[in-house]
Motif scaffolding. Structure first.
Motif, PDB file in Angstrom:
ATOM      1  N   ARG A   1      35.215  57.119 108.521  1.00 58.94           N
ATOM      2  CA  ARG A   1      34.897  57.899 107.324  1.00 58.94           C
ATOM      3  C   ARG A   1      34.935  56.984 106.105  1.00 58.94           C
ATOM      4  O   ARG A   1      35.815  56.122 105.980  1.00 58.94           O
ATOM      5  N   ILE A   2      33.968  57.152 105.233  1.00 58.86           N
ATOM      6  CA  ILE A   2      33.917  56.388 103.985  1.00 58.86           C
ATOM      7  C   ILE A   2      33.888  57.384 102.833  1.00 58.86           C
ATOM      8  O   ILE A   2      32.898  58.091 102.638  1.00 58.86           O
ATOM      9  N   HIS A   3      35.003  57.478 102.115  1.00 60.73           N
ATOM     10  CA  HIS A   3      35.060  58.329 100.923  1.00 60.73           C
ATOM     11  C   HIS A   3      34.778  57.445  99.716  1.00 60.73           C
ATOM     12  O   HIS A   3      35.578  56.570  99.374  1.00 60.73           O
ATOM     13  N   LEU A   4      33.641  57.649  99.096  1.00 62.88           N
ATOM     14  CA  LEU A   4      33.229  56.797  97.981  1.00 62.88           C
ATOM     15  C   LEU A   4      33.824  57.345  96.685  1.00 62.88           C
ATOM     16  O   LEU A   4      33.539  58.468  96.281  1.00 62.88           O
ATOM     17  N   ALA A   5      34.660  56.536  96.070  1.00 60.64           N
ATOM     18  CA  ALA A   5      35.341  56.928  94.837  1.00 60.64           C
ATOM     19  C   ALA A   5      34.575  56.395  93.625  1.00 60.64           C
ATOM     20  O   ALA A   5      33.719  55.507  93.744  1.00 60.64           O
ATOM     21  N   PRO A   6      34.850  56.925  92.421  1.00 61.48           N
ATOM     22  CA  PRO A   6      34.246  56.360  91.208  1.00 61.48           C
ATOM     23  C   PRO A   6      34.617  54.895  91.031  1.00 61.48           C
ATOM     24  O   PRO A   6      35.579  54.396  91.625  1.00 61.48           O
ATOM     25  N   PHE A   7      33.853  54.206  90.203  1.00 64.08           N
ATOM     26  CA  PHE A   7      34.119  52.812  89.896  1.00 64.08           C
ATOM     27  C   PHE A   7      35.478  52.647  89.212  1.00 64.08           C
ATOM     28  O   PHE A   7      35.948  53.525  88.486  1.00 64.08           O
ATOM     29  N   SER A   8      36.080  51.487  89.415  1.00 70.27           N
ATOM     30  CA  SER A   8      37.228  51.067  88.616  1.00 70.27           C
ATOM     31  C   SER A   8      36.711  50.527  87.282  1.00 70.27           C
ATOM     32  O   SER A   8      35.498  50.332  87.091  1.00 70.27           O
ATOM     33  N   LEU A   9      37.623  50.242  86.370  1.00 69.36           N
ATOM     34  CA  LEU A   9      37.215  49.657  85.082  1.00 69.36           C
ATOM     35  C   LEU A   9      36.525  48.312  85.292  1.00 69.36           C
ATOM     36  O   LEU A   9      35.543  47.998  84.607  1.00 69.36           O
ATOM     37  N   ALA A  10      37.020  47.508  86.222  1.00 67.01           N
ATOM     38  CA  ALA A  10      36.397  46.198  86.482  1.00 67.01           C
ATOM     39  C   ALA A  10      34.963  46.376  86.969  1.00 67.01           C
ATOM     40  O   ALA A  10      34.056  45.628  86.572  1.00 67.01           O
ATOM     41  N   GLU A  11      34.731  47.360  87.829  1.00 66.96           N
ATOM     42  CA  GLU A  11      33.376  47.617  88.325  1.00 66.96           C
ATOM     43  C   GLU A  11      32.483  48.173  87.220  1.00 66.96           C
ATOM     44  O   GLU A  11      31.288  47.839  87.145  1.00 66.96           O
ATOM     45  N   CYS A  12      33.049  49.003  86.351  1.00 72.38           N
ATOM     46  CA  CYS A  12      32.282  49.495  85.190  1.00 72.38           C
ATOM     47  C   CYS A  12      31.851  48.326  84.305  1.00 72.38           C
ATOM     48  O   CYS A  12      30.702  48.275  83.840  1.00 72.38           O
ATOM     49  N   GLU A  13      32.761  47.393  84.079  1.00 69.69           N
ATOM     50  CA  GLU A  13      32.448  46.231  83.246  1.00 69.69           C
ATOM     51  C   GLU A  13      31.306  45.425  83.857  1.00 69.69           C
ATOM     52  O   GLU A  13      30.396  44.981  83.148  1.00 69.69           O
ATOM     53  N   ALA A  14      31.322  45.257  85.176  1.00 66.01           N
ATOM     54  CA  ALA A  14      30.248  44.524  85.852  1.00 66.01           C
ATOM     55  C   ALA A  14      28.923  45.260  85.731  1.00 66.01           C
ATOM     56  O   ALA A  14      27.867  44.644  85.539  1.00 66.01           O
TER      57      ALA A  14
END
Length: 474
Positions: free
Chosen positions: A174-187
């Motif tokens: 199972r893959i539960h896709l969560a929202p981005f972290s702040l680091a991923e938002c920055e990217a």
């Protein structure tokens, strides 16, 4: 296209490709979190078979779409399948052909059924046919990878993950896709040429909650406040009706889910299940149990034990920034311009609440900064007894190395500095917690400051300070 972040999910997909057994993967998560994008881009849009369910379409329309996909991938039958059993029989024929596409890494046949819950229309034989397809043939194909994806999380959980009948123990991953972290938002901002300070990025997280699709809507020519106005408060704004669209896409009957969230939005410190059940619009029983589980599974709420009472008293708390923002400001719109609301008392109240949510979604980054990533911990909330004047701490980290971190989250216009009033409040909380728990561990006061920290004569009570940049850790 570049996949930002998602390291754990990409590793899981690679393990599926390298596996020597058939794999049946359930990918789920809230609307707009990037499920379809992840799967398409990871496999470079190359599948042995790909199709998607259609929103608000009856069985005949779903079969027509499935048939069109079969033809696109090389199946020659021109007639629309009479039912789902015939549709999956044709899929098997397609997958058994010599010309079927195989993934180059390990020669796997990869099937991607997107928005799977939409295919299961009323009074159709979809679930029975999928069950028969997997159990009678696909589960014996060592080179087969079936990926089922959908935003209707309640369907995924009920019919795939917790099913006690045909799909019981059939899901291999199972893959539960969560929202981005702040680091991923920055990217993502960098990729989209969005220029913001990290302080502004945190505030954007307070509004959009790290949802990639929402962040992709930002106009690089506008300020953050202007973007919020255009997307959320204009009648034509793309996110003006997203709150309703979100929950009606996730759940068949979302009214009780929304009532739970709206009740929690009015009670920032959280409520017990017993108190939630007393709300007329919510009720209790097995329905409430199911709704709470689904909201927690999707990351809209968290269930935290009271530190001094353990599982005997658990709290539910809203931890989704976009949901809080929507309930507070869009659902019952009281103003037309976000700029006009900035720096009002209501704005500061919301910002304090929302920054706590940002921190609760970045506990791993907080632990990394404290140097305790490798130490076993438990996270709690703490509330003093109702008979006392309320003392509360929204994040208590109890560590196996004999330390308890009491975390206070602060987001201010200027660098935060501890004053006499806040110093006394912290002393009071610490004393009450020690009395209530008879704690033998060392208690460390930990400040999480979103806009800097300035030493004062009261700073000696603080053992750890987590700064804005620390929340952007990988």
């Amino acid at each position: 296209m570049k996949i930002i972040g998602r390291k754990r999910e990409k590793d899981s997909l690679m393990q599926c490709l390298m596996s020597k057994r058939p794999e049946f993967v359930a990918v789920y998560g809230r609307r707009r979190v990037g499920k379809t994008y992840l799967i398409r881009e990871y496999f470079n849009k190359q599948f042995s078979f790909y199709t998607t369910g259609l929103s608000d379409e009856k069985t005949k329309g779903q079969l027509r779409a499935f048939h069109a996909s079969l033809n696109a991938y090389g199946h020659k039958d021109k007639s629309i399948p009479r039912d789902w059993f015939e549709a999956f029989a044709r899929l098997r024929e397609l997958l058994e052909s010599d010309k079927v596409y195989r993934e180059p890494i390990n020669n796997k046949r990869v099937i991607f059924l997107d928005e799977l819950p939409w295919m299961d229309t009323a009074r159709s034989d979809f679930k029975s046919a999928l069950d028969y397809f997997w159990n009678s043939w696909a589960s014996a194909q060592e080179d087969l990878l079936l990926i089922a994806c959908g935003s209707a999380t309640s369907w995924i959980i009920t019919n795939l993950l917790t099913d006690k009948k045909g799909f019981h123990n059939r899901i291999t991953r199972r893959i539960h896709l969560a929202p981005f972290s702040l680091a991923e938002c920055e990217a993502l901002f960098a990729l989209n040429d969005i220029v913001m300070t990290r302080c502004q990025m945190i505030e954007s997280y307070m509004v959009f909650g790290g949802i990639p699709h929402y962040l992709n809507l930002l106009d690089s020519r506008l300020s953050l406040a202007q973007n919020i106005n255009e997307l959320c408060f204009k009648d034509y704004g793309y996110l003006h009706d997203e709150y309703y669209n979100l929950f009606y896409s996730l759940y068949d009957k979302p009214e009780k889910h929304m009532a739970i969230l709206e009740t929690l939005a009015r009670n920032r410190d959280g409520l017990t299940r017993a108190k939630l059940s007393k709300e007329k619009e919510i009720g209790g029983g097995s329905v409430l149990t199911k709704d709470l589980r689904e909201l927690e599974e999707c990351g809209f709420i968290r269930k935290f034990s009271n530190f001094t009472k353990g599982e005997g008293e658990s709290f539910y708390q809203l931890i989704d920034s976009f949901t809080l923002f929507s309930i507070r400001f869009i659902k019952n719109k009281k103003f037309d311009s976000w700029n006009e609301y900035i720096n009002t008392p209501g704005y500061h109240s919301w910002r304090g609440n929302s920054f706590e949510i940002v921190c609760l979604n970045h506990i791993n980054q907080i632990k990394a900064t404290l140097g305790i990533s490798g130490i076993e911990t438990n996270e709690f909330v703490w509330r003093s007894g109702e008979s006392e004047k309320g003392a509360q701490i929204d994040l208590v980290i109890k560590r196996k190395d004999g330390v308890i971190n009491l975390c206070e989250m602060k987001f201010t216009n200027e660098a935060y500095s501890l004053d006499a009033d806040e110093y006394e409040k912290i002393r009071n909380r610490m004393a009450r917690l020690q009395k209530a728990t008879n704690a033998k561990e060392a208690i460390h006061i930990t400040l999480v400051c979103g806009n800097g920290y300035k030493q004062s004569k009261y700073s000696g009570i603080v053992q750890n300070v987590i700064l804005r940049d620390d929340l952007f850790g990988g």
